[in-house]
Write an enzyme that holds these catalytic residues in place. Structure first.
Site, PDB file in Angstrom:
ATOM      1  CG  ASN A 156     -22.318 -35.353  18.840  1.00 27.77           C
ATOM      2  OD1 ASN A 156     -22.763 -36.087  17.950  1.00 27.77           O
ATOM      3  ND2 ASN A 156     -21.947 -34.103  18.606  1.00 27.77           N
ATOM      4  CG  HIS A 158     -23.553 -36.007  14.592  1.00 23.94           C
ATOM      5  ND1 HIS A 158     -22.310 -35.910  15.184  1.00 23.94           N
ATOM      6  CD2 HIS A 158     -23.335 -36.694  13.436  1.00 23.94           C
ATOM      7  CE1 HIS A 158     -21.413 -36.490  14.437  1.00 23.94           C
ATOM      8  NE2 HIS A 158     -22.004 -36.983  13.362  1.00 23.94           N
ATOM      9  CD  GLU A 163     -22.611 -31.854  15.407  1.00 22.64           C
ATOM     10  OE1 GLU A 163     -22.872 -32.798  16.182  1.00 22.64           O
ATOM     11  OE2 GLU A 163     -21.520 -31.726  14.821  1.00 22.64           O
TER      12      GLU A 163
END
Ligand code: F6R
Length: 261
Positions: A156, A158, A163
């Site tokens: 994703n 990160h 995040e």
């Protein structure tokens, strides 16, 4: 032009100055690990008192294995090096089997004559996480700043535990771990997802970008989309690794599977 100290944005809302990371593709994760180990070892040869920022996870395991083999054979003086880890689970005692401190001891520190005073991890059991994070930033600064940050990347986007939603200005802090990231860490907890902590302490994007050089390791087919996004997508908190394109000294070592999207 933006005033000094401010970020400048173009009409497309992208920062004006983006850099193209230098990327090399290798056949597999083993050869990526070898190249990463060579780069880290060379850094320490040139500057024995280097300050390293280090990752955990699956990606750097071949690098750590090769560093251990190399340094056990060559026996360099590792006493001047200082290492800082990127992140640590919050709410775990440092010696918990799933902690990143335990990981680092298992894959690196227990195999090498690195004085324990020279490696630093955030304390996931700190009663005051804000103070723990402030002190960690101060420790990095007192060490002279990071010479080389070694990173992995989450699917994703990160980096560390930054995040999606993490800002460019973020510093070391307490964060909530996304469910997909917790699942990716279940291997440290006997595949028990419920045992993976919900929160963590992580250095911030600004802390990472303050490093003099960044080495990003990307291996496996599950990272292919993320790598393409990093290289060609918008620079945005939605995909925190995209902020690496604001840094002039980023080297990416990828394997064929990760480079094939
Ligand atoms: C861990 C860290 C994370 C990992 C990322 C990729 O210290 O900083 O950002 O690099 O989650 O993990 P792996 O390598 O397990 O795919």
């Amino acid at each position: 032009m933006a005033a000094p100290g401010q970020s400048s944005q173009s009409a497309t809302d992208q920062p004006e100055k983006l850099y193209l990371p230098q990327m090399t593709t290798y056949p597999d994760e083993g050869t990526v690990g070898q190249a990463a180990a060579d780069l880290v070892a060379e850094k320490l040869r040139l500057k024995p008192a280097s300050v390293l920022l280090l990752p955990t996870g699956r990606t750097p395991l071949p690098m750590y294995a090769r560093l251990v083999a190399r340094w056990r054979a060559e026996r360099p003086d590792l006493s001047p090096v200082q290492t800082f880890n990127l992140d640590e689970f919050y709410g775990l005692p440092p010696d918990h089997p799933g902690s990143y401190r335990t990981y680092m001891r298992r894959v690196l520190f227990d195999h090498l004559p690195v004085p324990s005073d020279n490696y630093h991890l955030l304390n996931g059991a700190a009663a005051d996480p804000t103070e723990e994070c402030r002190a960690y930033e101060a420790k990095i600064e007192a060490a002279g700043g990071v010479d080389l940050a070694v990173l992995g990347i989450g699917a994703n986007g990160h980096i560390g535990f930054n995040e999606p939603g993490s800002t460019l200005a973020s510093r070391t802090r307490l964060v909530t771990i996304e469910p997909t990231t917790r699942a990716a860490n279940a291997f440290l907890f006997d595949q028990r997802l419920d045992a993976v902590p919900q929160t963590a302490l992580t250095v911030g994007i600004a802390t990472i970008l303050a490093s003099r050089q960044v080495l990003l390791l990307v291996t496996g087919p599950s990272k292919a989309v993320a790598l393409t996004h990093l290289l060609t997508g918008p620079v945005s908190p939605d995909f925190p690794a995209s902020f690496l394109r604001l840094h002039p000294q980023v080297t990416i070592l990828a394997d064929r599977e990760a480079s094939s999207s």
